[in-house]
Design a protein around this motif. Structure first.
Motif, PDB file in Angstrom:
ATOM      1  N   GLN A 293       0.845  -1.178   0.000  1.00 11.43           N
ATOM      2  CA  GLN A 293       0.000   0.000   0.000  1.00 11.43           C
ATOM      3  C   GLN A 293       0.895   1.247   0.000  1.00 11.43           C
TER       4      GLN A 293
ATOM      5  N   ILE B 212      -4.883   3.927   1.725  1.00 13.79           N
ATOM      6  CA  ILE B 212      -4.592   5.004   2.670  1.00 13.79           C
ATOM      7  C   ILE B 212      -5.404   6.246   2.336  1.00 13.79           C
TER       8      ILE B 212
ATOM      9  N   VAL C 197       2.826  -1.267   4.220  1.00 13.80           N
ATOM     10  CA  VAL C 197       2.734   0.071   3.628  1.00 13.80           C
ATOM     11  C   VAL C 197       4.133   0.591   3.323  1.00 13.80           C
TER      12      VAL C 197
ATOM     13  N   ILE D 257      -4.912   1.130  11.118  1.00 14.44           N
ATOM     14  CA  ILE D 257      -4.694   2.271  10.226  1.00 14.44           C
ATOM     15  C   ILE D 257      -5.840   3.270  10.397  1.00 14.44           C
TER      16      ILE D 257
ATOM     17  N   ARG E  99      -2.152  -5.085   6.205  1.00 14.33           N
ATOM     18  CA  ARG E  99      -1.466  -4.566   5.036  1.00 14.33           C
ATOM     19  C   ARG E  99      -0.072  -4.052   5.400  1.00 14.33           C
TER      20      ARG E  99
ATOM     21  N   LEU F   7       4.028   4.372  10.208  1.00 17.59           N
ATOM     22  CA  LEU F   7       2.803   4.907   9.610  1.00 17.59           C
ATOM     23  C   LEU F   7       2.341   6.173  10.330  1.00 17.59           C
TER      24      LEU F   7
ATOM     25  N   GLU G 104       5.846   4.718   2.198  1.00 14.42           N
ATOM     26  CA  GLU G 104       5.643   6.108   1.763  1.00 14.42           C
ATOM     27  C   GLU G 104       6.412   6.332   0.469  1.00 14.42           C
TER      28      GLU G 104
END
Length: 244
Positions: free
Chosen positions: A102, A114, A137, A173, A135, A221, A139
């Motif tokens: 993600q 997101i 993730v 999340i 999930r 996150l 950036e």
């Protein structure tokens, strides 16, 4: 050479990879729930043209981490990504296939997980959450950092997962957004399992060998989303963000 004009393409502009003899293919289907054959065909045709018109250049392609989990069901999107990987490997050995989970960058209207959760909570929209969904993730700027490091120090012909090694429950999340936005999400909890596990040991070893500072871990996150929410709600950035 960068193929595409979305966030993933733009993050590589002014990268030190631009001057190298390679193509950064960042114009693929990004919504893992996509079932539209025309979208898959569009990407396939563009990838074929890119490969045929750029002989001798290395290719960077972004695929999905879900393909690294053999037991995870392959929907139309994941099967498409597998087909694109096979297409690349049939045409060239000079590739870097980066499988990503993600992905998130700027918080705006977009169909990735997101951004979808942010939109729903920020605008009080109702949504559903699987109670046992997890999930990985990453950036978007960290994708660039890792891609640059691999291309600059590793031979081509590799397929590698790029992800924060900590796996998040989707409900957590949601709770992260609730905390950062100071708003209660309007969601229905659905009993369903949706998860897979990744072996990220090779990437972790590479990150350590390169001395990369990526802040990976459980707090990743929250830190990254906090920075983006602070930026988005800063009055100095409102006019700029309205143009995105």
């Amino acid at each position: 050479m960068i193929i595409g004009n979305g966030q993933l393409a733009k993050v590589f502009m002014n990268s030190d990879l631009e001057g190298k003899s390679l193509c950064i293919f960042a114009s693929g289907v990004s919504n893992s729930n996509c079932t539209d054959p025309k979208e898959f065909e569009r990407e396939c045709d563009l990838l074929k043209v890119t490969l045929s018109e750029n002989p001798g250049k290395k290719l960077i392609y972004f695929s999905s981490c879900a393909l690294s989990a053999p037991d995870y069901p392959r929907n139309a999107y994941y099967q498409h990504k597998a087909n694109m990987e096979a297409l690349i490997k049939h045409h060239t050995d000079d590739y870097y296939i980066f499988r990503i989970p993600q992905l998130f960058g700027d918080l705006f209207l977009h169909k990735t997980l997101i951004n979808f959760l942010y939109k729903c909570i920020e605008h009080d929209h109702a949504f559903k959450v699987f109670d046992n969904a997890y999930r990985y993730v990453i950036e978007i700027n960290d994708v660039r950092t890792l891609a640059e490091a691999y291309v600059n120090s590793h031979d081509a012909g590799i397929t590698v997962d790029l992800a924060n090694p900590f796996r998040y429950r989707v409900l957590d999340i949601v709770k992260t957004f609730e905390i950062l936005l100071d708003k209660k999400a309007n969601y229905e909890l659905i009993k369903k399992d949706d998860q897979y596990f990744l072996d990220l040991s090779l990437m972790i070893s590479f990150v350590q060998s390169q001395g990369l500072q990526l802040d990976f871990g459980p707090g990743y996150l929250h830190k990254k989303i906090s920075e983006k929410i602070s930026f988005k709600h800063d009055p100095k950035t409102i006019n700029q963000l309205d143009l995105i």
